[in-house]
Design a protein around this motif. Structure first.
Motif, PDB file in Angstrom:
ATOM      1  N   TYR A   4      13.496  -9.950  -8.089  1.00  0.00           N
ATOM      2  CA  TYR A   4      13.011 -10.148  -6.728  1.00  0.00           C
ATOM      3  C   TYR A   4      13.951 -11.090  -5.994  1.00  0.00           C
ATOM      4  O   TYR A   4      14.738 -11.795  -6.587  1.00  0.00           O
ATOM      5  CB  TYR A   4      11.597 -10.731  -6.738  1.00  0.00           C
ATOM      6  CG  TYR A   4      11.478 -12.057  -7.446  1.00  0.00           C
ATOM      7  CD1 TYR A   4      11.723 -13.247  -6.780  1.00  0.00           C
ATOM      8  CD2 TYR A   4      11.130 -12.124  -8.786  1.00  0.00           C
ATOM      9  CE1 TYR A   4      11.634 -14.466  -7.425  1.00  0.00           C
ATOM     10  CE2 TYR A   4      11.034 -13.335  -9.445  1.00  0.00           C
ATOM     11  CZ  TYR A   4      11.287 -14.498  -8.749  1.00  0.00           C
ATOM     12  OH  TYR A   4      11.195 -15.708  -9.394  1.00  0.00           O
ATOM     13  N   SER A   5      13.851 -11.076  -4.665  1.00  0.00           N
ATOM     14  CA  SER A   5      14.577 -12.052  -3.869  1.00  0.00           C
ATOM     15  C   SER A   5      13.573 -13.065  -3.322  1.00  0.00           C
ATOM     16  O   SER A   5      12.370 -12.828  -3.326  1.00  0.00           O
ATOM     17  CB  SER A   5      15.354 -11.376  -2.741  1.00  0.00           C
ATOM     18  OG  SER A   5      14.494 -10.620  -1.937  1.00  0.00           O
ATOM     19  N   GLN A  35       7.583  -2.579   6.119  1.00  0.00           N
ATOM     20  CA  GLN A  35       7.809  -1.450   7.023  1.00  0.00           C
ATOM     21  C   GLN A  35       9.291  -1.294   7.385  1.00  0.00           C
ATOM     22  O   GLN A  35       9.631  -0.974   8.514  1.00  0.00           O
ATOM     23  CB  GLN A  35       6.974  -1.606   8.304  1.00  0.00           C
ATOM     24  CG  GLN A  35       5.496  -1.779   8.099  1.00  0.00           C
ATOM     25  CD  GLN A  35       4.830  -0.533   7.529  1.00  0.00           C
ATOM     26  OE1 GLN A  35       5.271   0.575   7.778  1.00  0.00           O
ATOM     27  NE2 GLN A  35       3.769  -0.721   6.784  1.00  0.00           N
ATOM     28  N   ASP A  36      10.164  -1.528   6.426  1.00  0.00           N
ATOM     29  CA  ASP A  36      11.579  -1.260   6.639  1.00  0.00           C
ATOM     30  C   ASP A  36      12.100  -0.405   5.489  1.00  0.00           C
ATOM     31  O   ASP A  36      11.369  -0.067   4.572  1.00  0.00           O
ATOM     32  CB  ASP A  36      12.387  -2.553   6.799  1.00  0.00           C
ATOM     33  CG  ASP A  36      12.343  -3.453   5.576  1.00  0.00           C
ATOM     34  OD1 ASP A  36      11.730  -3.060   4.575  1.00  0.00           O
ATOM     35  OD2 ASP A  36      12.908  -4.543   5.617  1.00  0.00           O
ATOM     36  N   GLU A  37      13.362  -0.060   5.533  1.00  0.00           N
ATOM     37  CA  GLU A  37      13.908   0.866   4.543  1.00  0.00           C
ATOM     38  C   GLU A  37      14.363   0.189   3.257  1.00  0.00           C
ATOM     39  O   GLU A  37      14.692   0.870   2.294  1.00  0.00           O
ATOM     40  CB  GLU A  37      15.075   1.655   5.155  1.00  0.00           C
ATOM     41  CG  GLU A  37      16.289   0.832   5.516  1.00  0.00           C
ATOM     42  CD  GLU A  37      16.178   0.116   6.851  1.00  0.00           C
ATOM     43  OE1 GLU A  37      17.029  -0.741   7.115  1.00  0.00           O
ATOM     44  OE2 GLU A  37      15.234   0.382   7.618  1.00  0.00           O
ATOM     45  N   ARG A  38      14.363  -1.135   3.215  1.00  0.00           N
ATOM     46  CA  ARG A  38      14.822  -1.827   2.017  1.00  0.00           C
ATOM     47  C   ARG A  38      13.737  -1.823   0.939  1.00  0.00           C
ATOM     48  O   ARG A  38      12.611  -2.242   1.198  1.00  0.00           O
ATOM     49  CB  ARG A  38      15.219  -3.260   2.347  1.00  0.00           C
ATOM     50  CG  ARG A  38      16.429  -3.311   3.269  1.00  0.00           C
ATOM     51  CD  ARG A  38      16.839  -4.716   3.557  1.00  0.00           C
ATOM     52  NE  ARG A  38      15.698  -5.455   4.099  1.00  0.00           N
ATOM     53  CZ  ARG A  38      15.579  -6.774   4.025  1.00  0.00           C
ATOM     54  NH1 ARG A  38      16.480  -7.480   3.444  1.00  0.00           N
ATOM     55  NH2 ARG A  38      14.533  -7.363   4.552  1.00  0.00           N
ATOM     56  N   PRO A  39      14.067  -1.400  -0.277  1.00  0.00           N
ATOM     57  CA  PRO A  39      13.049  -1.300  -1.336  1.00  0.00           C
ATOM     58  C   PRO A  39      12.898  -2.561  -2.185  1.00  0.00           C
ATOM     59  O   PRO A  39      12.161  -2.546  -3.169  1.00  0.00           O
ATOM     60  CB  PRO A  39      13.573  -0.148  -2.190  1.00  0.00           C
ATOM     61  CG  PRO A  39      15.053  -0.274  -2.078  1.00  0.00           C
ATOM     62  CD  PRO A  39      15.319  -0.752  -0.663  1.00  0.00           C
ATOM     63  N   LYS A  75       4.949  -4.455 -11.795  1.00  0.00           N
ATOM     64  CA  LYS A  75       3.683  -4.197 -11.115  1.00  0.00           C
ATOM     65  C   LYS A  75       3.702  -4.499  -9.622  1.00  0.00           C
ATOM     66  O   LYS A  75       2.742  -4.210  -8.928  1.00  0.00           O
ATOM     67  CB  LYS A  75       2.569  -5.005 -11.780  1.00  0.00           C
ATOM     68  CG  LYS A  75       2.357  -4.616 -13.220  1.00  0.00           C
ATOM     69  CD  LYS A  75       1.245  -5.396 -13.851  1.00  0.00           C
ATOM     70  CE  LYS A  75       1.093  -4.974 -15.304  1.00  0.00           C
ATOM     71  NZ  LYS A  75       0.010  -5.660 -15.963  1.00  0.00           N
ATOM     72  N   GLY A  76       4.767  -5.101  -9.131  1.00  0.00           N
ATOM     73  CA  GLY A  76       4.855  -5.435  -7.713  1.00  0.00           C
ATOM     74  C   GLY A  76       5.109  -4.199  -6.864  1.00  0.00           C
ATOM     75  O   GLY A  76       5.518  -3.152  -7.349  1.00  0.00           O
ATOM     76  N   LYS A  77       4.879  -4.349  -5.578  1.00  0.00           N
ATOM     77  CA  LYS A  77       5.059  -3.247  -4.637  1.00  0.00           C
ATOM     78  C   LYS A  77       6.470  -3.305  -4.056  1.00  0.00           C
ATOM     79  O   LYS A  77       6.860  -4.317  -3.468  1.00  0.00           O
ATOM     80  CB  LYS A  77       4.020  -3.357  -3.523  1.00  0.00           C
ATOM     81  CG  LYS A  77       4.005  -2.194  -2.589  1.00  0.00           C
ATOM     82  CD  LYS A  77       2.855  -2.333  -1.623  1.00  0.00           C
ATOM     83  CE  LYS A  77       2.739  -1.111  -0.751  1.00  0.00           C
ATOM     84  NZ  LYS A  77       1.605  -1.229   0.173  1.00  0.00           N
ATOM     85  N   ALA A  78       7.214  -2.226  -4.213  1.00  0.00           N
ATOM     86  CA  ALA A  78       8.576  -2.165  -3.677  1.00  0.00           C
ATOM     87  C   ALA A  78       8.522  -2.162  -2.151  1.00  0.00           C
ATOM     88  O   ALA A  78       7.667  -1.516  -1.552  1.00  0.00           O
ATOM     89  CB  ALA A  78       9.285  -0.923  -4.189  1.00  0.00           C
TER      90      ALA A  78
END
Length: 111
Positions: A4-5, A35-39, A75-78
């Motif tokens: 993660y960042s 709501q952006d394109e970065r996963p 388990k986190g949301k991309a």
């Protein structure tokens, strides 16, 4: 290596405050889709001075980072921001109980 960042800007913390939340005895987890394109998955940790002195807050922050490193990549949301807010009972709570709370919170919020 962490999956993660890190969130550092106050505006990102405030934006995540409008997301879903799940409260446990040790922490509150907020999850907000960006709501952006970065996963990538982003994590922010905040602990107020009400919880304790700097030693206590830093110990709690280290425990939260260990939890996130262990569980967030699987388990986190991309594409979402995850904010952990420390609560007063979090430092005395057993790490296994914190792990179970985190798994339950991620399962509920990241579906």
């Amino acid at each position: 290596m962490r999956g993660y960042s890190v969130i550092k800007k106050r505006s990102d913390f405030l934006a995540a405050n409008r997301g879903k939340r799940y409260a446990t005895p040790g922490f509150v987890l907020l999850v907000k889709d960006r709501q952006d394109e970065r996963p990538d998955i982003r994590l922010g940790i905040t602990i107020t001075k009400k919880v304790g002195n700097a030693v206590v807050r830093n110990r709690m922050r280290r425990r939260f980072r260990a939890l996130a490193q262990e569980m967030l990549t699987d388990k986190g949301k991309a594409g979402a921001d995850h904010i952990l807010i420390g609560r007063d009972g979090g430092i005395e709570r057993d790490f296994g109980a914190l792990r179970a709370d985190m798994a339950k919170a991620l399962e509920k919020l990241c579906q």
